[in-house]
Design a protein around this motif. Structure first.
Motif, PDB file in Angstrom:
ATOM      1  N   PRO A 123      50.754  53.687  39.999  1.00 19.07           N
ATOM      2  CA  PRO A 123      49.686  52.926  40.665  1.00 19.07           C
ATOM      3  C   PRO A 123      48.268  53.311  40.220  1.00 19.07           C
ATOM      4  N   MET A 124      48.029  54.574  39.914  1.00 19.80           N
ATOM      5  CA  MET A 124      46.683  54.968  39.483  1.00 19.80           C
ATOM      6  C   MET A 124      46.357  54.376  38.111  1.00 19.80           C
ATOM      7  N   LYS A 125      47.351  54.293  37.239  1.00 18.72           N
ATOM      8  CA  LYS A 125      47.128  53.669  35.938  1.00 18.72           C
ATOM      9  C   LYS A 125      46.926  52.163  36.102  1.00 18.72           C
ATOM     10  N   ALA A 126      47.621  51.574  37.063  1.00 20.62           N
ATOM     11  CA  ALA A 126      47.438  50.143  37.350  1.00 20.62           C
ATOM     12  C   ALA A 126      46.011  49.904  37.848  1.00 20.62           C
ATOM     13  N   ARG A 127      45.501  50.822  38.650  1.00 22.23           N
ATOM     14  CA  ARG A 127      44.119  50.710  39.133  1.00 22.23           C
ATOM     15  C   ARG A 127      43.153  50.726  37.954  1.00 22.23           C
ATOM     16  N   ASN A 128      43.407  51.605  36.990  1.00 24.86           N
ATOM     17  CA  ASN A 128      42.547  51.677  35.809  1.00 24.86           C
ATOM     18  C   ASN A 128      42.584  50.371  35.018  1.00 24.86           C
ATOM     19  N   ILE A 129      43.764  49.791  34.881  1.00 28.38           N
ATOM     20  CA  ILE A 129      43.878  48.514  34.163  1.00 28.38           C
ATOM     21  C   ILE A 129      43.103  47.429  34.894  1.00 28.38           C
ATOM     22  N   LEU A 130      43.264  47.352  36.214  1.00 32.19           N
ATOM     23  CA  LEU A 130      42.538  46.341  36.989  1.00 32.19           C
ATOM     24  C   LEU A 130      41.028  46.529  36.855  1.00 32.19           C
ATOM     25  N   HIS A 131      40.597  47.777  36.836  1.00 32.07           N
ATOM     26  CA  HIS A 131      39.170  48.067  36.669  1.00 32.07           C
ATOM     27  C   HIS A 131      38.695  47.648  35.273  1.00 32.07           C
TER      28      HIS A 131
ATOM     29  N   GLN B 126      49.310  33.943  42.780  1.00 32.26           N
ATOM     30  CA  GLN B 126      47.963  33.775  42.247  1.00 32.26           C
ATOM     31  C   GLN B 126      47.032  34.921  42.630  1.00 32.26           C
ATOM     32  N   SER B 127      47.559  35.925  43.327  1.00 35.47           N
ATOM     33  CA  SER B 127      46.800  37.147  43.594  1.00 35.47           C
ATOM     34  C   SER B 127      47.741  38.335  43.393  1.00 35.47           C
ATOM     35  N   ILE B 128      47.140  39.501  43.180  1.00 38.95           N
ATOM     36  CA  ILE B 128      47.945  40.702  42.945  1.00 38.95           C
ATOM     37  C   ILE B 128      47.213  41.915  43.499  1.00 38.95           C
ATOM     38  N   THR B 129      47.981  42.866  44.031  1.00 41.37           N
ATOM     39  CA  THR B 129      47.416  44.135  44.479  1.00 41.37           C
ATOM     40  C   THR B 129      47.702  45.189  43.411  1.00 41.37           C
ATOM     41  N   ARG B 130      47.068  46.318  43.563  1.00 40.32           N
ATOM     42  CA  ARG B 130      47.299  47.418  42.614  1.00 40.32           C
ATOM     43  C   ARG B 130      48.768  47.835  42.631  1.00 40.32           C
ATOM     44  N   ARG B 131      49.340  47.932  43.806  1.00 42.26           N
ATOM     45  CA  ARG B 131      50.740  48.342  43.936  1.00 42.26           C
ATOM     46  C   ARG B 131      51.678  47.311  43.311  1.00 42.26           C
ATOM     47  N   GLN B 132      51.401  46.009  43.535  1.00 40.73           N
ATOM     48  CA  GLN B 132      52.224  44.955  42.935  1.00 40.73           C
ATOM     49  C   GLN B 132      52.130  44.994  41.409  1.00 40.73           C
ATOM     50  N   LEU B 133      50.921  45.225  40.896  1.00 44.02           N
ATOM     51  CA  LEU B 133      50.748  45.313  39.445  1.00 44.02           C
ATOM     52  C   LEU B 133      51.530  46.499  38.886  1.00 44.02           C
ATOM     53  N   ALA B 134      51.450  47.637  39.569  1.00 41.06           N
ATOM     54  CA  ALA B 134      52.159  48.832  39.107  1.00 41.06           C
ATOM     55  C   ALA B 134      53.672  48.576  39.068  1.00 41.06           C
ATOM     56  N   LYS B 135      54.177  47.918  40.093  1.00 38.70           N
ATOM     57  CA  LYS B 135      55.614  47.619  40.142  1.00 38.70           C
ATOM     58  C   LYS B 135      55.986  46.614  39.044  1.00 38.70           C
ATOM     59  N   PHE B 136      55.163  45.585  38.873  1.00 39.87           N
ATOM     60  CA  PHE B 136      55.471  44.539  37.897  1.00 39.87           C
ATOM     61  C   PHE B 136      55.395  45.066  36.454  1.00 39.87           C
ATOM     62  N   LEU B 137      54.420  45.928  36.172  1.00 39.88           N
ATOM     63  CA  LEU B 137      54.278  46.477  34.817  1.00 39.88           C
ATOM     64  C   LEU B 137      55.091  47.749  34.618  1.00 39.88           C
ATOM     65  N   LYS B 138      55.758  48.214  35.683  1.00 37.46           N
ATOM     66  CA  LYS B 138      56.567  49.444  35.662  1.00 37.46           C
ATOM     67  C   LYS B 138      55.727  50.634  35.211  1.00 37.46           C
ATOM     68  N   MET B 139      54.698  50.925  36.028  1.00 40.53           N
ATOM     69  CA  MET B 139      53.794  52.026  35.714  1.00 40.53           C
ATOM     70  C   MET B 139      53.306  52.673  37.010  1.00 40.53           C
TER      71      MET B 139
END
Length: 187
Positions: A141-149, A126-139
């Motif tokens: 980490p900086m792009k994952a940060r942009n998506i989260l933003h 029920q929570s996610i970090t930028r690094r976890q999102l990057a790994k899960f979406l296979k992208m």
């Protein structure tokens, strides 16, 4: 109790006639409502109390999220990472220039990641970090940060220690990406 079928026949013992005061056929329902409105014309609850009750119900309402992995005896390794192509259903989408492009069928979509993020919150955690999102979406980490933003998830912590959460009682809508504003949610 309202009975909708007029052919319904009720039989009761002679000493149980009060049951007919609690039953009504659907065709008589409007008459009964008007009778009750006339009998009880003064409100029993104030508008302020009704508003408070409504606010409390809305605030306290929550959607139960079951532990899908446990329920279906799955492990994290059973979950496919990546963004699924809405066109060919393959998990082969790549994030290129603020858009997702399928390496198989070449389909592009700006918000193809939203169902994957839903899946993560509903299945993995029920929570996610930028690094976890990057790994899960296979992208990256900086792009994952942009998506989260961009999707403006509520968060705690700062920079690398930030954890992001799906807003209460909310899921992303994967169905119509044109009708959703940047950072918007459907509830």
């Amino acid at each position: 109790m309202v009975i909708s079928k007029t052919s319904t026949i009720l039989e009761t013992s002679p000493d149980n006639l009060q049951i007919f005061q609690k039953l009504i056929y659907a065709e008589s329902l409007l008459d009964k409502i008007q009778e009750l409105e006339g009998k009880y014309s003064k409100p029993r609850i104030t508008k302020k109390t009704l508003t408070q009750l409504s606010d409390t119900l809305l605030t306290e309402h929550s959607i139960e999220i079951p532990d899908v992995l446990q329920k279906y005896n799955l492990s994290h390794s059973d979950i496919l990472p990546g963004v699924q192509c809405p066109n060919c259903n393959k998990f082969e989408m790549e994030y290129i220039s603020a858009s997702w492009r399928c390496s198989i069928c070449k389909f592009t979509a700006k918000k193809a990641h939203l169902p994957a993020i839903n899946d993560y919150f509903l299945i993995v955690n029920q929570s996610i970090t930028r690094r976890q999102l990057a790994k899960f979406l296979k992208m990256e980490p900086m792009k994952a940060r942009n998506i989260l933003h961009t999707i403006k998830l509520p968060s705690t912590g700062i920079k690398r220690g930030a954890k992001y959460f799906l807003p209460k009682n909310c899921i992303f809508s994967p169905h119509d990406e044109n009708s959703m504003e940047k950072g918007g949610f459907f509830t």
